[in-house]
Design a protein around this motif. Structure first.
Motif, PDB file in Angstrom:
ATOM      1  N   ILE A 168      16.743 -85.502   3.356  1.00 17.63           N
ATOM      2  CA  ILE A 168      17.331 -86.006   4.610  1.00 17.63           C
ATOM      3  C   ILE A 168      18.626 -86.754   4.320  1.00 17.63           C
ATOM      4  N   GLY A 169      18.605 -87.579   3.258  1.00 22.19           N
ATOM      5  CA  GLY A 169      19.807 -88.327   2.876  1.00 22.19           C
ATOM      6  C   GLY A 169      20.951 -87.409   2.507  1.00 22.19           C
ATOM      7  N   LEU A 170      20.657 -86.330   1.791  1.00 20.25           N
ATOM      8  CA  LEU A 170      21.696 -85.365   1.405  1.00 20.25           C
ATOM      9  C   LEU A 170      22.295 -84.694   2.630  1.00 20.25           C
ATOM     10  N   VAL A 171      21.450 -84.273   3.562  1.00 20.76           N
ATOM     11  CA  VAL A 171      21.937 -83.628   4.794  1.00 20.76           C
ATOM     12  C   VAL A 171      22.848 -84.577   5.566  1.00 20.76           C
ATOM     13  N   ILE A 172      22.426 -85.831   5.673  1.00 27.28           N
ATOM     14  CA  ILE A 172      23.225 -86.810   6.409  1.00 27.28           C
ATOM     15  C   ILE A 172      24.552 -87.067   5.696  1.00 27.28           C
ATOM     16  N   ASN A 173      24.539 -87.075   4.351  1.00 26.00           N
ATOM     17  CA  ASN A 173      25.787 -87.233   3.601  1.00 26.00           C
ATOM     18  C   ASN A 173      26.755 -86.087   3.890  1.00 26.00           C
ATOM     19  N   ASP A 200      27.597 -90.526  -2.900  1.00 26.69           N
ATOM     20  CA  ASP A 200      26.241 -90.609  -2.345  1.00 26.69           C
ATOM     21  C   ASP A 200      25.585 -89.229  -2.329  1.00 26.69           C
ATOM     22  N   ALA A 201      26.352 -88.211  -1.924  1.00 27.90           N
ATOM     23  CA  ALA A 201      25.811 -86.858  -1.861  1.00 27.90           C
ATOM     24  C   ALA A 201      25.413 -86.366  -3.253  1.00 27.90           C
ATOM     25  N   LEU A 202      26.271 -86.612  -4.241  1.00 22.54           N
ATOM     26  CA  LEU A 202      25.946 -86.209  -5.610  1.00 22.54           C
ATOM     27  C   LEU A 202      24.726 -86.958  -6.131  1.00 22.54           C
ATOM     28  N   SER A 203      24.642 -88.224  -5.777  1.00 14.18           N
ATOM     29  CA  SER A 203      23.476 -89.013  -6.165  1.00 14.18           C
ATOM     30  C   SER A 203      22.201 -88.421  -5.572  1.00 14.18           C
ATOM     31  N   SER A 204      22.275 -88.007  -4.301  1.00 14.74           N
ATOM     32  CA  SER A 204      21.116 -87.402  -3.643  1.00 14.74           C
ATOM     33  C   SER A 204      20.729 -86.088  -4.312  1.00 14.74           C
ATOM     34  N   VAL A 205      21.729 -85.274  -4.664  1.00 15.40           N
ATOM     35  CA  VAL A 205      21.463 -84.005  -5.343  1.00 15.40           C
ATOM     36  C   VAL A 205      20.781 -84.259  -6.689  1.00 15.40           C
ATOM     37  N   ALA A 206      21.314 -85.227  -7.447  1.00 14.56           N
ATOM     38  CA  ALA A 206      20.740 -85.549  -8.751  1.00 14.56           C
ATOM     39  C   ALA A 206      19.296 -86.005  -8.618  1.00 14.56           C
ATOM     40  N   ILE A 222      14.844 -86.669 -17.705  1.00 18.96           N
ATOM     41  CA  ILE A 222      15.783 -85.797 -16.983  1.00 18.96           C
ATOM     42  C   ILE A 222      16.526 -86.597 -15.913  1.00 18.96           C
ATOM     43  N   ASP A 223      15.802 -87.482 -15.240  1.00 19.10           N
ATOM     44  CA  ASP A 223      16.400 -88.305 -14.191  1.00 19.10           C
ATOM     45  C   ASP A 223      17.507 -89.186 -14.763  1.00 19.10           C
ATOM     46  N   ILE A 224      17.305 -89.691 -15.968  1.00 22.64           N
ATOM     47  CA  ILE A 224      18.300 -90.559 -16.618  1.00 22.64           C
ATOM     48  C   ILE A 224      19.572 -89.775 -16.933  1.00 22.64           C
ATOM     49  N   ILE A 225      19.406 -88.560 -17.477  1.00 22.93           N
ATOM     50  CA  ILE A 225      20.565 -87.716 -17.818  1.00 22.93           C
ATOM     51  C   ILE A 225      21.389 -87.408 -16.572  1.00 22.93           C
ATOM     52  N   LEU A 226      20.698 -87.047 -15.493  1.00 26.69           N
ATOM     53  CA  LEU A 226      21.400 -86.734 -14.238  1.00 26.69           C
ATOM     54  C   LEU A 226      22.146 -87.952 -13.705  1.00 26.69           C
ATOM     55  N   ALA A 227      21.519 -89.118 -13.790  1.00 27.92           N
ATOM     56  CA  ALA A 227      22.164 -90.336 -13.298  1.00 27.92           C
ATOM     57  C   ALA A 227      23.444 -90.629 -14.063  1.00 27.92           C
ATOM     58  N   VAL A 228      23.414 -90.448 -15.389  1.00 25.25           N
ATOM     59  CA  VAL A 228      24.598 -90.711 -16.209  1.00 25.25           C
ATOM     60  C   VAL A 228      25.706 -89.703 -15.896  1.00 25.25           C
ATOM     61  N   ILE A 229      25.345 -88.422 -15.706  1.00 26.09           N
ATOM     62  CA  ILE A 229      26.344 -87.405 -15.357  1.00 26.09           C
ATOM     63  C   ILE A 229      27.019 -87.739 -14.031  1.00 26.09           C
ATOM     64  N   VAL A 233      31.101 -88.565 -13.313  1.00 27.03           N
ATOM     65  CA  VAL A 233      31.896 -87.843 -12.304  1.00 27.03           C
ATOM     66  C   VAL A 233      32.498 -88.820 -11.298  1.00 27.03           C
ATOM     67  N   ILE A 234      31.682 -89.748 -10.812  1.00 28.69           N
ATOM     68  CA  ILE A 234      32.163 -90.737  -9.849  1.00 28.69           C
ATOM     69  C   ILE A 234      33.248 -91.604 -10.462  1.00 28.69           C
TER      70      ILE A 234
END
Length: 329
Positions: A168-173, A200-206, A222-229, A233-234
């Motif tokens: 839902i957060g991603l859609v709203i972003n 925010d959208a990238l964070s939601s995707v991750a 895996i969650d940690i790797i995505l957060a760092v990526i 980018v940001i």
């Protein structure tokens, strides 16, 4: 604002009339009665559209949607025990803060300034972009901090609830992004707000990808790797925003000064340009001062020369305010 006969003294960003621009250039280049020339050209651009009115509406809609999403993610983040969702809600809070700053900046910039504010309140938009860039950097630091905590303290979460809210957060972003795109896409202030939304959208995707992987594998790293990526980018976008806003605040030239000098020196009457200063008040609002050395024989035509130089600079480089000191030999 008083009109000057041959210079430019617009105290507002450059607004180009797309339909009549070429006609105006033709008239400027073939104007023989230069005594009737006016520096402000209020009538010429009176029908041009100022993006600020649209930008305010866009930001109000984006802010309302973002605040609703933020509270939603906070509530269900605690309910599902999802630290990732809570962190995204905090990231959403920084986004809301950025939108508030951007909205206030545009409202202030649209107000009539006192005499002491000789260039109005337009620079507040740049200050807002600078603050937004700082908040993005802080949010990046927070993402990295949370990633480290989650590495050492993995927790069981309600994946299904967290996944639904994250989607839902991603859609709203995405919806917020489309709303922001209706405003002035080149405005540094609105652009910084858009970067917040995109982060925010990238964070939601991750987070969504992380939830899927964790659900099937229980690989919490895996969650940690995505957060760092996402943070890396940001960071690139945040640095660009900070660089542009700092350059404006430091009165750096937004244009290539040598290119502008060569452009003016193409006039055969101009011998040399020196003591050149070009700076930016806000987007599309460039100012310039310079000493212009001309042939002594060209003195009787210097007014026409000034008129041509000024309007060529306005049309090509968006320089709306000029002060030239003529010299001759």
């Amino acid at each position: 604002m008083e009109d000057c006969k041959f210079g430019l003294n617009d105290h507002k960003p450059f607004l180009k009339d797309k339909n009549n621009h070429h006609n105006h250039n033709h008239e400027h280049n073939h104007e023989h009665n230069h005594q009737s020339a006016s520096c402000s050209h209020e009538d010429e651009h009176s029908h041009s559209h100022d993006h600020r009115g649209t930008d305010k509406k866009v930001l109000k809609w984006a802010l309302s949607i973002t605040l609703i999403t933020m509270f939603l993610e906070f509530f269900y983040g605690f309910l599902s025990n999802s630290l990732a969702l809570i962190s995204d809600a905090i990231h959403m809070f920084t986004h809301s803060f950025a939108l508030i700053i951007s909205l206030v900046a545009i409202i202030i910039a649209s107000k009539k300034a006192p005499l002491s504010k000789t260039f109005g309140f337009y620079r507040t938009e740049v200050l807002a972009a600078f603050v937004n860039g700082i908040t993005i950097i802080l949010s990046i630091a927070w993402i990295i901090y949370e990633a480290i905590l989650r590495f050492f303290n993995p927790q069981i979460i309600d994946i299904k609830t967290a996944m639904i809210v994250a989607i839902i957060g991603l859609v709203i972003n995405i919806i917020t992004g489309f709303i922001l795109m209706q405003g002035d896409k080149n405005n540094i202030n609105l652009k910084s707000a858009f970067v917040h939304m995109l982060s925010d959208a990238l964070s939601s995707v991750a987070i969504i990808i992380g939830y899927v992987v964790i659900y099937f594998t229980q690989w919490y790293f895996i969650d940690i790797i995505l957060a760092v990526i996402v943070a890396i980018v940001i960071a690139k976008w945040a640095i660009d925003i900070l660089k542009n806003s700092i350059n404006t605040l430091m009165e750096s030239s937004p244009l290539d000064i040598n290119e502008v000098k060569q452009f003016i020196e193409k006039h055969k009457e101009v011998l040399e340009l020196h003591d050149v200063h070009i700076w930016e008040i806000t987007q599309d609002m460039y100012n310039m001062t310079a000493h212009v050395k001309i042939n002594k024989e060209s003195l009787e035509n210097y007014e026409q020369l000034m008129h041509e130089i000024n309007h060529e600079l306005k049309d090509k480089y968006k320089i709306v305010h000029t002060t030239f000191q003529f010299e001759w030999e």
